[in-house]
Design a protein around this motif. Structure first.
Motif, PDB file in Angstrom:
ATOM      1  N   THR A   1       1.520  -1.525  -0.214  1.00  0.00           N
ATOM      2  CA  THR A   1      -0.055   0.336   0.019  1.00  0.00           C
ATOM      3  C   THR A   1       0.763   0.823   0.302  1.00  0.00           C
ATOM      4  OG1 THR A   1      -0.062  -0.217   2.402  1.00  0.00           O
ATOM      5  CG2 THR A   1      -1.891  -1.502   0.904  1.00  0.00           C
ATOM      6  N   LEU A   2      -0.017   1.895  -0.758  1.00  0.00           N
ATOM      7  CA  LEU A   2       1.616   3.189  -0.842  1.00  0.00           C
ATOM      8  C   LEU A   2       0.378   4.523  -0.025  1.00  0.00           C
ATOM      9  CD1 LEU A   2       3.907   4.367  -1.396  1.00  0.00           C
ATOM     10  CD2 LEU A   2       2.754   4.547  -3.881  1.00  0.00           C
ATOM     11  N   LYS A   3       0.147   5.699   0.361  1.00  0.00           N
ATOM     12  CA  LYS A   3      -0.138   6.625   1.079  1.00  0.00           C
ATOM     13  C   LYS A   3       0.700   7.887   0.486  1.00  0.00           C
ATOM     14  CE  LYS A   3      -2.387   5.473   4.620  1.00  0.00           C
ATOM     15  NZ  LYS A   3      -3.792   5.766   5.340  1.00  0.00           N
ATOM     16  N   TYR A   4      -0.996   8.601   0.273  1.00  0.00           N
ATOM     17  CA  TYR A   4      -0.153  10.097  -0.404  1.00  0.00           C
ATOM     18  C   TYR A   4      -0.761  11.261   0.141  1.00  0.00           C
ATOM     19  CZ  TYR A   4      -5.078   9.536  -2.746  1.00  0.00           C
ATOM     20  OH  TYR A   4      -6.158   9.343  -2.432  1.00  0.00           O
ATOM     21  N   ASP A   5      -0.277  11.977   0.368  1.00  0.00           N
ATOM     22  CA  ASP A   5      -0.842  14.055   0.288  1.00  0.00           C
ATOM     23  C   ASP A   5      -1.822  14.279  -0.734  1.00  0.00           C
ATOM     24  OD1 ASP A   5       0.411  13.934   3.490  1.00  0.00           O
ATOM     25  OD2 ASP A   5       1.779  14.264   2.124  1.00  0.00           O
ATOM     26  N   LYS A   6      -1.318  14.121  -2.395  1.00  0.00           N
ATOM     27  CA  LYS A   6      -1.607  14.412  -3.317  1.00  0.00           C
ATOM     28  C   LYS A   6      -1.945  13.667  -4.122  1.00  0.00           C
ATOM     29  CE  LYS A   6      -2.161  19.214  -2.431  1.00  0.00           C
ATOM     30  NZ  LYS A   6      -1.605  20.650  -3.025  1.00  0.00           N
ATOM     31  N   LEU A   7      -2.320  13.223  -5.658  1.00  0.00           N
ATOM     32  CA  LEU A   7      -2.462  11.823  -6.627  1.00  0.00           C
ATOM     33  C   LEU A   7      -2.986  12.426  -7.050  1.00  0.00           C
ATOM     34  CD1 LEU A   7      -2.174   9.136  -7.033  1.00  0.00           C
ATOM     35  CD2 LEU A   7      -4.832   8.831  -6.464  1.00  0.00           C
ATOM     36  N   CYS A   8      -1.960  12.181  -8.627  1.00  0.00           N
ATOM     37  CA  CYS A   8      -2.327  12.337  -9.727  1.00  0.00           C
ATOM     38  C   CYS A   8      -2.412  11.321 -10.666  1.00  0.00           C
ATOM     39  CB  CYS A   8      -0.644  13.445 -10.770  1.00  0.00           C
ATOM     40  SG  CYS A   8      -1.001  12.963 -12.077  1.00  0.00           S
ATOM     41  N   ILE A   9      -4.045  11.333 -10.894  1.00  0.00           N
ATOM     42  CA  ILE A   9      -4.097   9.766 -12.396  1.00  0.00           C
ATOM     43  C   ILE A   9      -3.635   9.769 -13.682  1.00  0.00           C
ATOM     44  CG2 ILE A   9      -5.331   8.576 -12.637  1.00  0.00           C
ATOM     45  CD1 ILE A   9      -7.185   9.242 -10.095  1.00  0.00           C
ATOM     46  N   ALA A  10      -2.627   9.179 -14.209  1.00  0.00           N
ATOM     47  CA  ALA A  10      -2.340  10.066 -15.667  1.00  0.00           C
ATOM     48  C   ALA A  10      -1.851   8.327 -15.802  1.00  0.00           C
ATOM     49  CB  ALA A  10      -0.980  10.554 -15.589  1.00  0.00           C
ATOM     50  N   THR A  11      -3.015   7.324 -15.963  1.00  0.00           N
ATOM     51  CA  THR A  11      -3.116   5.996 -16.392  1.00  0.00           C
ATOM     52  C   THR A  11      -3.122   6.032 -18.388  1.00  0.00           C
ATOM     53  OG1 THR A  11      -5.118   5.201 -15.682  1.00  0.00           O
ATOM     54  CG2 THR A  11      -3.166   4.997 -14.138  1.00  0.00           C
ATOM     55  N   GLY A  12      -3.395   7.011 -18.799  1.00  0.00           N
ATOM     56  CA  GLY A  12      -3.705   6.606 -20.179  1.00  0.00           C
ATOM     57  C   GLY A  12      -4.418   6.193 -20.736  1.00  0.00           C
ATOM     58  N   SER A  13      -4.685   5.915 -21.920  1.00  0.00           N
ATOM     59  CA  SER A  13      -5.637   4.806 -22.571  1.00  0.00           C
ATOM     60  C   SER A  13      -5.302   3.704 -23.456  1.00  0.00           C
ATOM     61  CB  SER A  13      -6.332   5.961 -23.719  1.00  0.00           C
ATOM     62  OG  SER A  13      -5.283   6.268 -23.992  1.00  0.00           O
ATOM     63  N   ARG A  14      -5.922   2.866 -24.142  1.00  0.00           N
ATOM     64  CA  ARG A  14      -5.401   2.022 -24.699  1.00  0.00           C
ATOM     65  C   ARG A  14      -6.493   1.611 -25.770  1.00  0.00           C
ATOM     66  NH1 ARG A  14      -8.865   0.367 -20.144  1.00  0.00           N
ATOM     67  NH2 ARG A  14     -10.508  -1.271 -21.032  1.00  0.00           N
ATOM     68  N   PRO A  15      -5.966   0.819 -26.779  1.00  0.00           N
ATOM     69  CA  PRO A  15      -6.494   0.323 -27.723  1.00  0.00           C
ATOM     70  C   PRO A  15      -8.168  -0.555 -27.790  1.00  0.00           C
ATOM     71  CG  PRO A  15      -5.137   0.213 -28.419  1.00  0.00           C
ATOM     72  CD  PRO A  15      -4.536   0.193 -27.031  1.00  0.00           C
ATOM     73  N   LYS A  16      -9.563   0.194 -28.550  1.00  0.00           N
ATOM     74  CA  LYS A  16     -10.554  -0.468 -28.005  1.00  0.00           C
ATOM     75  C   LYS A  16     -10.314  -1.735 -28.774  1.00  0.00           C
ATOM     76  CE  LYS A  16     -13.779   3.975 -29.157  1.00  0.00           C
ATOM     77  NZ  LYS A  16     -14.384   4.548 -29.621  1.00  0.00           N
ATOM     78  N   LEU A  17     -11.279  -2.450 -28.116  1.00  0.00           N
ATOM     79  CA  LEU A  17     -11.347  -4.131 -28.870  1.00  0.00           C
ATOM     80  C   LEU A  17     -10.566  -5.056 -28.135  1.00  0.00           C
ATOM     81  CD1 LEU A  17     -13.081  -4.106 -31.880  1.00  0.00           C
ATOM     82  CD2 LEU A  17     -14.115  -3.870 -29.727  1.00  0.00           C
ATOM     83  N   GLN A  18      -9.105  -4.146 -27.611  1.00  0.00           N
ATOM     84  CA  GLN A  18      -7.707  -5.032 -26.413  1.00  0.00           C
ATOM     85  C   GLN A  18      -8.161  -5.811 -26.092  1.00  0.00           C
ATOM     86  OE1 GLN A  18      -3.720  -3.119 -26.593  1.00  0.00           O
ATOM     87  NE2 GLN A  18      -4.491  -3.113 -24.155  1.00  0.00           N
TER      88      GLN A  18
END
Length: 418
Positions: free
Chosen positions: A95-112
């Protein structure tokens, strides 16, 4: 203060750089979590006019890009998120605690997710899939390319010794980048293809050092890396002679068409609808290259019901990249800006916008939302600079009536007559 950024693409790395540049506290901790062992960063950044920009992309080990001792890199994927406790859980149970979180997980092709296990499908999105393409070209006689963006357009131009069917849902070629009145110019270049040599004479202007892709064959783990970027095809040999084609090159373009069904039994059959005529047809390709349409990698985050999402599954953010949850931010392809409708700007899955959103996000996290809003003009006017088939392309605005597209010969630096 502990900042956690999830995602090793341009958006996440730009966010981390901005935080490290603004925060001077020696006790600051910036943790970047990425499913790929390498990350991508911006190099040789330069402004083109007031709104345009261009840069090179470098893919390297995180320690090379972030020498700052306050930075920590974790090669891992997130499996659970507890917004109330401000913590994420990694695939190893940590587990990883944070004070502030940035979500930048991008995207993937449809139907993949549905068709990715079938070797007759190649979802062209990251560096590893681009290298797989080179390996599969030697056994393909008939290719079907789906998509009408920059990756598909470059691929059509570079392919040799193969028969290609290009299926696009738009009424004209490369509608994302060019207005319909320059389609004839674009089509003539694409159908002719590259007459000799490789892109930029085989020299990549946009540097790539891919740790993950070089070790891909040695690893049974198929983690998706950061998306392809400018000049992605420079290091790939498209001259592999396909069996039985004797050096011939053929491109058939199916405009205004959508796929209705894909049969994946012994023989690969693709049924599609021509929306212009209403007629249904079918194709039997050896290999399908999917280079169009993506979905946000937001599933693990959307399990938190208090997180607002957009119609496309992306995470809804404001002009300071703030989400509906305090101290949680989003940027890049996984995010969707909830701005008023504008005839001058629109969000797109582009490297330039990923960099811009990452910068805005990092500034908002470190200096506050109002400071982030005052410092940027990125959402005022859409602009994008890139290269297609040896030509520089600059595009401004999103309204067809107001859009200005300029095409320049990269060798002579003179505007091309369209």
């Amino acid at each position: 203060m502990k900042y956690v950024i999830v995602g090793g693409g341009i958006a996440g790395v730009s966010c981390a750089n901005e935080i490290l540049g603004l925060e001077r506290c020696p006790k600051l901790e910036v943790v970047l979590v990425s499913g790929s062992s390498s990350v991508k960063s911006v190099e040789n950044y330069r402004k083109i006019g007031q709104y345009g920009e261009k840069f090179d992309v470098k893919e390297a080990d995180s320690s090379e890009i972030f020498p700052d001792k306050r930075f920590k890199f974790l090669h891992a994927t997130v499996t659970n998120w507890d917004a109330q406790k401000k913590q994420i859980t990694l695939q190893n149970g940590e587990t990883l605690k944070y004070d502030k979180l940035c979500i930048a997980t991008g995207s993937r092709p449809k139907l993949q997710d549905e068709l990715g296990s079938d070797s007759r499908f190649l979802f062209l999105r990251d560096t590893q899939s681009a290298r797989e393409l080179q390996n599969q070209l030697g056994n393909a006689k008939n290719l079907l390319i789906v998509g009408n963006g920059g990756i598909a357009t470059e691929l059509i131009y570079e392919l040799k010794n193969v028969f290609v069917t290009w299926l696009l849902r738009d009424a004209w070629i490369c509608a994302s980048f060019f207005p319909d009145d320059v389609e004839k110019f674009v089509e003539d270049r694409l159908l002719t293809g590259r007459s000799g040599g490789k892109k930029h004479d085989g020299v990549q202007k946009h540097l790539q050092y891919s740790t993950s892709s070089m070790n891909a064959e040695k690893s049974s783990e198929k983690l998706q890396g950061p998306a392809l970027g400018p000049d992605w095809c420079s290091g790939i040999d498209f001259g592999v002679e396909a069996s039985g084609n004797s050096g011939k090159r053929s491109v058939k373009i199916l405009r205004n068409s959508v796929i209705g069904n894909i049969e994946t039994s012994e023989e690969l059959v693709v049924e599609y609808l021509d929306r212009s005529t209403g007629v249904k047809n079918s194709l039997k390709p050896d290999l399908i290259i999917w280079a169009g349409g993506v979905v946000a990698n937001s599933e693990v985050w959307r399990e938190e019901r208090s997180l607002e999402t957009a119609h496309n599954g992306g995470i809804a953010v404001n002009d300071a990249c703030e989400t509906s949850i305090p101290d949680v931010y989003g940027c890049g392809d996984v995010s969707m800006l909830t701005l008023p409708e504008s005839s001058l700007w629109k969000q797109r899955q582009l490297w330039t916008q990923a960099r811009q959103l990452g910068e805005v996000c990092g500034r908002a996290m470190a200096a506050g939302a109002e400071e982030a809003r005052m410092q940027n003009m990125y959402f005022e006017l859409f602009s994008h600079c890139t290269t297609f088939f040896g030509l520089k392309v600059g595009k401004m605005c999103r309204n067809k009536r107001l859009t200005k597209t300029k095409i320049v010969n990269e060798t002579t630096n003179t505007e091309v007559d369209k």
